[in-house]
Design an enzyme around this catalytic site. Structure first.
Site, short mmCIF file in Angstrom:
data_model
loop_
_atom_site.label_atom_id
_atom_site.label_comp_id
_atom_site.label_asym_id
_atom_site.label_seq_id
_atom_site.Cartn_x
_atom_site.Cartn_y
_atom_site.Cartn_z
N LEU A 179 34.70 19.42 41.21
CA LEU A 179 36.10 19.15 41.55
C LEU A 179 36.52 19.85 42.85
O LEU A 179 37.26 19.27 43.65
CB LEU A 179 37.02 19.59 40.41
CG LEU A 179 36.91 18.78 39.12
CD1 LEU A 179 37.69 19.46 38.01
CD2 LEU A 179 37.39 17.35 39.33
N GLU A 180 36.07 21.06 43.05
CA GLU A 180 36.46 21.83 44.23
C GLU A 180 35.66 21.43 45.46
O GLU A 180 36.18 21.44 46.57
CB GLU A 180 36.31 23.33 43.99
CG GLU A 180 37.30 23.92 43.02
CD GLU A 180 38.72 23.93 43.55
OE1 GLU A 180 38.94 23.88 44.78
OE2 GLU A 180 39.64 23.99 42.72
N GLY A 181 34.38 21.11 45.26
CA GLY A 181 33.52 20.93 46.41
C GLY A 181 33.33 22.28 47.09
O GLY A 181 33.99 23.26 46.75
#
Length: 152
Positions: free
Chosen positions: A15-17
């Site tokens: 989700l964050e990368g």
């Protein structure tokens, strides 16, 4: 109380990368690595992958500890991990003030996912609008919440 599990860590990373050069997020906050923010993050800052990884683990520990402090209720590992990922995105202060936290502590676990989904909006020209990226993130957190223990 549940514990933050590998499935939660993998989802958070997805989700964050990971960006190894500081950038400003949608709210204009300087960010680096896996969504890390703080006074040390500024334009021009670059990190090696190892620093992004170690900072992620320190941040996850801080958020898991914070969620555990705000949620003394017994949760399974997937529910706890979903709340940690949610808090990682909205901040511990936001989490502590959220309806999701209040519902968990009231024992109304069935209503928690809907309350998390309300956090899918951003201000655009002074109006709250659904942000597709945040909406997708909330759905992923909710999916983890609903995943049976041991199946994530």
């Amino acid at each position: 109380m549940g514990q933050f599990i590998d499935a939660g860590l993998n989802l958070l990373k997805q989700l964050e990368g990971c960006r190894l050069n500081a950038y400003q997020d949608q709210a204009g906050i300087w960010t680096i690595g896996y969504g890390h923010t703080g006074p040390e993050v500024r334009g021009g800052l670059g990190w090696p992958q190892a620093q992004a990884n170690s900072t992620l683990m320190a941040d996850v520990t801080r958020f898991a500890t914070g969620v555990a402090r705000y949620v003394p209720t017994s949760l399974n590992d997937n529910q706890f991990s979903a709340l940690v990922i949610f808090a990682y995105n909205i901040g511990l202060v936001g989490f502590a003030a959220s309806t999701a936290d209040k519902l968990v502590n009231a024992g109304d676990l069935a209503s928690v996912p809907d309350s998390m989904l309300r956090w899918d909006k951003i201000h655009q020209n002074g109006v709250l609008v659904v942000n597709p990226g945040l909406h997708k993130r909330r759905l992923a957190e909710i999916n983890l919440w609903y995943t049976a223990p041991g199946l994530a």
